[in-house]
Design a protein around this motif. Structure first.
Motif, PDB file in Angstrom:
ATOM      1  N   ASN A 180      -7.214  12.963   6.954  1.00  0.00           N
ATOM      2  CA  ASN A 180      -6.663  11.939   5.900  1.00  0.00           C
ATOM      3  C   ASN A 180      -7.226  10.462   5.264  1.00  0.00           C
ATOM      4  N   ALA A 181      -8.648  10.631   6.682  1.00  0.00           N
ATOM      5  CA  ALA A 181      -9.528   9.752   6.305  1.00  0.00           C
ATOM      6  C   ALA A 181     -10.082   9.215   4.776  1.00  0.00           C
ATOM      7  N   ALA A 182     -10.210  10.630   4.374  1.00  0.00           N
ATOM      8  CA  ALA A 182     -11.194  10.799   3.352  1.00  0.00           C
ATOM      9  C   ALA A 182     -10.104  10.491   1.925  1.00  0.00           C
ATOM     10  N   HIS A 183      -8.702  11.533   2.284  1.00  0.00           N
ATOM     11  CA  HIS A 183      -7.971  11.065   1.331  1.00  0.00           C
ATOM     12  C   HIS A 183      -7.872   9.530   1.581  1.00  0.00           C
ATOM     13  N   GLU A 184      -7.583   9.066   2.394  1.00  0.00           N
ATOM     14  CA  GLU A 184      -7.396   7.554   2.292  1.00  0.00           C
ATOM     15  C   GLU A 184      -8.849   6.823   1.603  1.00  0.00           C
ATOM     16  N   LEU A 185      -9.620   7.000   1.865  1.00  0.00           N
ATOM     17  CA  LEU A 185     -10.457   6.236   1.290  1.00  0.00           C
ATOM     18  C   LEU A 185     -10.605   6.557   0.017  1.00  0.00           C
ATOM     19  N   ARG A 186     -10.394   7.682  -0.051  1.00  0.00           N
ATOM     20  CA  ARG A 186     -10.756   8.391  -2.143  1.00  0.00           C
ATOM     21  C   ARG A 186      -9.679   7.465  -2.881  1.00  0.00           C
ATOM     22  N   THR A 187      -8.587   7.076  -2.307  1.00  0.00           N
ATOM     23  CA  THR A 187      -7.327   7.260  -3.325  1.00  0.00           C
ATOM     24  C   THR A 187      -7.741   5.961  -3.849  1.00  0.00           C
ATOM     25  N   PRO A 188      -8.121   4.513  -3.216  1.00  0.00           N
ATOM     26  CA  PRO A 188      -8.104   3.512  -4.283  1.00  0.00           C
ATOM     27  C   PRO A 188      -9.608   3.479  -4.440  1.00  0.00           C
ATOM     28  N   VAL A 189     -10.724   4.161  -4.542  1.00  0.00           N
ATOM     29  CA  VAL A 189     -11.647   4.084  -5.654  1.00  0.00           C
ATOM     30  C   VAL A 189     -10.893   4.774  -6.272  1.00  0.00           C
ATOM     31  N   ARG A 213      -7.223  -7.591 -12.894  1.00  0.00           N
ATOM     32  CA  ARG A 213      -7.699  -7.824 -11.849  1.00  0.00           C
ATOM     33  C   ARG A 213      -6.768  -8.365  -9.899  1.00  0.00           C
ATOM     34  N   GLU A 214      -5.738  -8.183 -10.380  1.00  0.00           N
ATOM     35  CA  GLU A 214      -5.335  -8.681  -9.596  1.00  0.00           C
ATOM     36  C   GLU A 214      -4.577  -7.213  -9.125  1.00  0.00           C
ATOM     37  N   LYS A 215      -4.808  -6.014  -9.503  1.00  0.00           N
ATOM     38  CA  LYS A 215      -4.775  -4.379  -9.303  1.00  0.00           C
ATOM     39  C   LYS A 215      -5.519  -4.172  -8.199  1.00  0.00           C
ATOM     40  N   LEU A 216      -7.743  -4.950  -9.202  1.00  0.00           N
ATOM     41  CA  LEU A 216      -7.524  -4.812  -8.170  1.00  0.00           C
ATOM     42  C   LEU A 216      -8.346  -4.885  -6.343  1.00  0.00           C
ATOM     43  N   ILE A 217      -7.934  -6.381  -6.872  1.00  0.00           N
ATOM     44  CA  ILE A 217      -8.102  -6.891  -5.421  1.00  0.00           C
ATOM     45  C   ILE A 217      -7.280  -6.234  -5.144  1.00  0.00           C
ATOM     46  N   GLU A 218      -6.366  -5.865  -5.217  1.00  0.00           N
ATOM     47  CA  GLU A 218      -4.785  -5.798  -4.436  1.00  0.00           C
ATOM     48  C   GLU A 218      -5.075  -4.200  -3.219  1.00  0.00           C
ATOM     49  N   VAL A 219      -6.376  -3.586  -4.176  1.00  0.00           N
ATOM     50  CA  VAL A 219      -6.648  -1.792  -4.035  1.00  0.00           C
ATOM     51  C   VAL A 219      -7.452  -2.091  -3.026  1.00  0.00           C
ATOM     52  N   ALA A 220      -8.492  -3.219  -3.092  1.00  0.00           N
ATOM     53  CA  ALA A 220      -9.057  -3.794  -2.621  1.00  0.00           C
ATOM     54  C   ALA A 220      -9.253  -4.081  -1.011  1.00  0.00           C
ATOM     55  N   ASP A 221      -8.365  -4.888  -1.332  1.00  0.00           N
ATOM     56  CA  ASP A 221      -7.352  -5.290   0.609  1.00  0.00           C
ATOM     57  C   ASP A 221      -6.959  -4.002   0.950  1.00  0.00           C
ATOM     58  N   THR A 222      -6.684  -3.004   0.229  1.00  0.00           N
ATOM     59  CA  THR A 222      -6.291  -1.841   1.273  1.00  0.00           C
ATOM     60  C   THR A 222      -6.634  -0.996   1.862  1.00  0.00           C
ATOM     61  N   SER A 223      -7.992  -1.605   1.017  1.00  0.00           N
ATOM     62  CA  SER A 223      -9.386  -0.279   1.062  1.00  0.00           C
ATOM     63  C   SER A 223      -9.472  -1.071   2.451  1.00  0.00           C
ATOM     64  N   GLN A 345       2.941   4.080  -2.634  1.00  0.00           N
ATOM     65  CA  GLN A 345       1.711   2.698  -2.918  1.00  0.00           C
ATOM     66  C   GLN A 345       2.360   1.507  -2.866  1.00  0.00           C
ATOM     67  N   ALA A 346       3.273   1.137  -3.156  1.00  0.00           N
ATOM     68  CA  ALA A 346       4.691   0.162  -2.941  1.00  0.00           C
ATOM     69  C   ALA A 346       2.937  -0.575  -1.898  1.00  0.00           C
ATOM     70  N   PRO A 347       3.735  -2.827  -2.628  1.00  0.00           N
ATOM     71  CA  PRO A 347       2.832  -2.911  -1.696  1.00  0.00           C
ATOM     72  C   PRO A 347       3.673  -3.726  -0.484  1.00  0.00           C
ATOM     73  N   GLY A 348       2.446  -3.807   0.198  1.00  0.00           N
ATOM     74  CA  GLY A 348       3.243  -4.130   1.976  1.00  0.00           C
ATOM     75  C   GLY A 348       3.863  -2.914   2.433  1.00  0.00           C
ATOM     76  N   GLU A 349       3.260  -1.266   1.792  1.00  0.00           N
ATOM     77  CA  GLU A 349       3.771  -0.118   2.672  1.00  0.00           C
ATOM     78  C   GLU A 349       2.337  -0.099   3.816  1.00  0.00           C
ATOM     79  N   GLY A 350       1.470  -0.649   4.496  1.00  0.00           N
ATOM     80  CA  GLY A 350       0.696  -0.234   5.226  1.00  0.00           C
ATOM     81  C   GLY A 350      -0.111   0.917   4.748  1.00  0.00           C
ATOM     82  N   VAL A 351      -0.962   1.282   6.008  1.00  0.00           N
ATOM     83  CA  VAL A 351      -1.997   2.443   5.215  1.00  0.00           C
ATOM     84  C   VAL A 351      -2.052   3.365   6.248  1.00  0.00           C
TER      85      VAL A 351
END
Length: 388
Positions: A180-189, A213-223, A345-351
């Motif tokens: 699961n960790a590999a999947h969760e970390l691979r998805t943002p990349v 730019r906003e999408k990349l920042i959001e994905v970086a925050d999730t990671s 992948q909704a905003p505020g969904e959590g990790v």
């Protein structure tokens, strides 16, 4: 195994041989003490019955010698004593010879029986050793399943089977966590790569660049949140470095205030019933525990739902309305990246680390976290009981 069996054989064989030697000695002593009197009685009873004229005749002694010659009873007593001594000596010699031969045979038999008995006693240990030597990550499902009467070795085998069960669950959980960790970390990349390759392909306009730019920042925050959660899990597993009194009731109230705006956006009513609760522990970790409990209750809820936060001497408890949670899936919610529904992948969904962090922080403080599906109206009740 061979050394233990040899030592047990020596112990059992030595004890049996000692018992045989003592038994032989006691029998020899008792027979020796009673043999002479028995033979004497028998001989004394038999000799007077013989007729004196049957004894060999002797030359007629002189009158003076005849006066000094012992009487017939005295002669019979002397003969009886001589025969008794000879019979006793022969009987004891025969008894000693036979006893030593029997003791030698008994010693050989004792060693053989001790070797067989030691093998029978150590057989479960050999089974446990072979099973432990054969185990690996692929066959942790195997069990000893020792079939035998209740006893120390039976309890040892059952305890080993229980340990294997716990190891199997832990290894399975670690394997799921790694996947699961590999999947969760691979998805943002993958999302970042797609946004850079597709979104910025060609000559994108300023608006498109801003969206990417906003999408990349959001994905970086999730990671970043995912990595922080994993680091927090690792630090909790190492134990607490320092402890101090922490007012959990104040921590719970603060968490509710911090999430009040998000709850209002979702139409969630948050009620706090905070009674005094002080716990010795790490303030930052306990704040994270309370925040995750309230955030999980707010985010996994229904419109116009409700969240009730309670603290008291027994611990902290958070109840929310929400979708119906199958009882069989409730224990799995404490596993990392485990969600009731698929990620959107909704905003505020959590990790997916909220309750797993709660579980790790609670156990680091010696507490017991539990989750129960609400019987009416759906939702979940999560409680952390502190052993103070």
């Amino acid at each position: 195994m061979g050394g233990e069996r040899a030592r047990l054989t020596a112990l059992y064989g030595g004890l049996l041989l000692l018992a045989g030697a003592l038994l032989t000695g006691v029998v020899y002593f008792l027979v020796k003490e009673g043999l002479y009197s028995s033979i004497s009685v028998a001989m004394t009873t038999a000799v007077p019955a013989q007729r004196l004229q049957d004894l060999p005749a002797a030359a007629s002694p002189s009158p003076a010698w005849r006066e000094a010659t012992p009487t017939v009873p005295t002669q019979g007593l002397a003969i009886t004593r001589t025969l008794s001594d000879a019979a006793e000596s022969a009987a004891l010699e025969r008894l000693l010879t036979v006893s030593l031969l029997v003791l030698a045979a008994y010693a050989v038999l004792s060693v053989a029986l001790a070797w067989w008995m030691a093998g029978r006693v150590l057989r479960p240990v050999a089974v446990i050793t072979d099973t432990a030597r054969r185990l690996s990550g692929e066959n942790l499902h195997e069990r000893i399943a020792l079939d035998g009467p209740p006893g120390e070795l039976k309890r040892l085998a059952d305890t080993f089977d229980e340990m294997l069960g716990r190891m199997e669950r832990l290894v399975s959980a670690q394997q799921r966590f790694a996947a699961n960790a590999a999947h969760e970390l691979r998805t943002p990349v993958a999302v970042q790569r797609a946004a850079a390759e597709i979104g910025l392909a060609g000559d994108p306009g300023p608006e498109r660049v801003a969206r990417i730019r906003e999408k990349l920042i959001e994905v970086a925050d999730t990671s970043e949140r995912t990595i922080e959660g994993l680091l927090l899990l690792a630090s909790c597993d190492q134990g607490l470095k320092e402890r101090r009194p922490v007012a959990v009731d104040e921590v719970a109230e603060r968490a509710a205030r911090e999430l009040a705006a998000e709850a209002a956006e979702r139409g969630i009513d948050v009620v706090v019933d905070a009674r005094p609760l002080t716990v010795w522990g790490d303030a930052a970790l306990l704040e994270r525990l309370a925040h995750n409990l309230v955030a999980n209750a707010v985010r996994h809820n229904v419109p116009d739902g409700r969240v009730v936060v309670r603290t008291g001497p027994e611990g902290i408890e958070v109840t929310n309305t929400g979708p119906v949670v199958p009882p069989e899936t409730v224990p799995l919610l404490f596993e990392p990246f485990r969600r009731l529904s698929a990620r959107t992948q909704a905003p505020g969904e959590g990790v997916g680390l909220g309750l797993s962090i709660v579980d790790s922080v609670a156990r680091a403080h010696g507490a017991t976290p539990t989750a129960t599906a609400n019987p009416e109206g759906g939702g979940l009740t999560v409680a952390v009981r502190f052993d103070r």
